[in-house]
Design an enzyme around this catalytic site. Structure first.
Site, PDB file in Angstrom:
ATOM      1  N   ILE A  80       0.839  -1.192   0.000  1.00  0.00           N
ATOM      2  CA  ILE A  80       0.000   0.000   0.000  1.00  0.00           C
ATOM      3  C   ILE A  80       0.874   1.242   0.000  1.00  0.00           C
ATOM      4  O   ILE A  80       1.806   1.352   0.802  1.00  0.00           O
ATOM      5  CB  ILE A  80      -0.904   0.015   1.249  1.00  0.00           C
ATOM      6  CG1 ILE A  80      -1.718  -1.275   1.340  1.00  0.00           C
ATOM      7  CG2 ILE A  80      -1.808   1.240   1.255  1.00  0.00           C
ATOM      8  CD1 ILE A  80      -2.361  -1.509   2.701  1.00  0.00           C
ATOM      9  N   CYS A  81       0.550   2.178  -0.872  1.00  0.00           N
ATOM     10  CA  CYS A  81       1.223   3.472  -0.887  1.00  0.00           C
ATOM     11  C   CYS A  81       0.340   4.449  -0.107  1.00  0.00           C
ATOM     12  O   CYS A  81      -0.661   4.951  -0.617  1.00  0.00           O
ATOM     13  CB  CYS A  81       1.426   3.962  -2.321  1.00  0.00           C
ATOM     14  SG  CYS A  81       2.274   5.552  -2.413  1.00  0.00           S
ATOM     15  N   LEU A  82       0.701   4.655   1.151  1.00  0.00           N
ATOM     16  CA  LEU A  82      -0.045   5.549   2.032  1.00  0.00           C
ATOM     17  C   LEU A  82       0.962   6.235   2.941  1.00  0.00           C
ATOM     18  O   LEU A  82       1.711   5.570   3.669  1.00  0.00           O
ATOM     19  CB  LEU A  82      -1.076   4.748   2.848  1.00  0.00           C
ATOM     20  CG  LEU A  82      -1.986   5.533   3.781  1.00  0.00           C
ATOM     21  CD1 LEU A  82      -2.857   6.530   3.016  1.00  0.00           C
ATOM     22  CD2 LEU A  82      -2.874   4.581   4.583  1.00  0.00           C
TER      23      LEU A  82
END
Length: 179
Positions: free
Chosen positions: A115-117
């Site tokens: 996840i890109c967060l």
């Protein structure tokens, strides 16, 4: 003092009290992490938040399985996703590793579930907890950051919500049948 600085680590000149000769975290540090995670589990269970849950995976308090329901009124409405949360010995001063276990077609999720967060990376704060992580990921499902996609195909399709939803549901149904 910055909010992400471990006050225990900043007072000591050496980490020998926290680690044994093999570099393993001692009982006092792991007890602090366990106490924090037990408190977060209670807070999560008592919260009235809809569509999120998480529990330790068996007896291992450092490994959790979370579930997120797609946000209402989004293309993910009605879909359910499982995630794995792995907590480091330095939690909460170090962010957990969070990955989708259920394949998730999304601009900010790659094919491996990464996840890109920002709050899981450079904007991590010790003030965050499991509940805020799950709520942030649930929110991300309905409001992706297309400026920083891990899945460019999903980012390109996002503009056409009808086509995106069709592809998403086909992808979700196919993956659900495989699992």
């Amino acid at each position: 003092m910055a909010q992400n600085v471990n006050p225990v680590g900043s007072v000591r000149l050496h980490d020998q009290a926290d680690k044994d000769g093999a570099g393993k975290v001692s009982g006092s540090s792991s007890q602090q992490v366990s106490k924090r995670l037990q408190s977060e589990l209670m807070n999560l269970m008592m919260s009235q938040d809809k569509g999120i849950s998480a529990f330790p995976d068996g007896d291992n308090l450092l490994s959790w399985i979370g579930t997120i329901q797609g946000p209402q009124d989004s293309v993910y409405d009605g879909l359910s996703y499982k995630l794995r949360l792995e907590f480091p010995a330095g939690y909460p001063y170090q962010s957990p590793t969070v990955k989708f276990m259920t394949p998730c077609f999304h601009p900010n999720v790659d094919t491996h579930g990464n996840i890109c967060l920002d709050i899981l990376k450079e904007n991590w704060s010790a003030a965050y907890e499991v509940r805020t992580i799950l709520l942030s990921i649930q929110s991300l499902l309905g409001e992706p950051n297309n400026a920083s996609p891990l899945n460019t195909h999903a980012a390109d399709l996002w503009q056409n919500q009808v086509l995106y939803k069709k592809y998403l549901l086909d992808h979700y149904d196919k993956e659900a049948k495989l699992n």
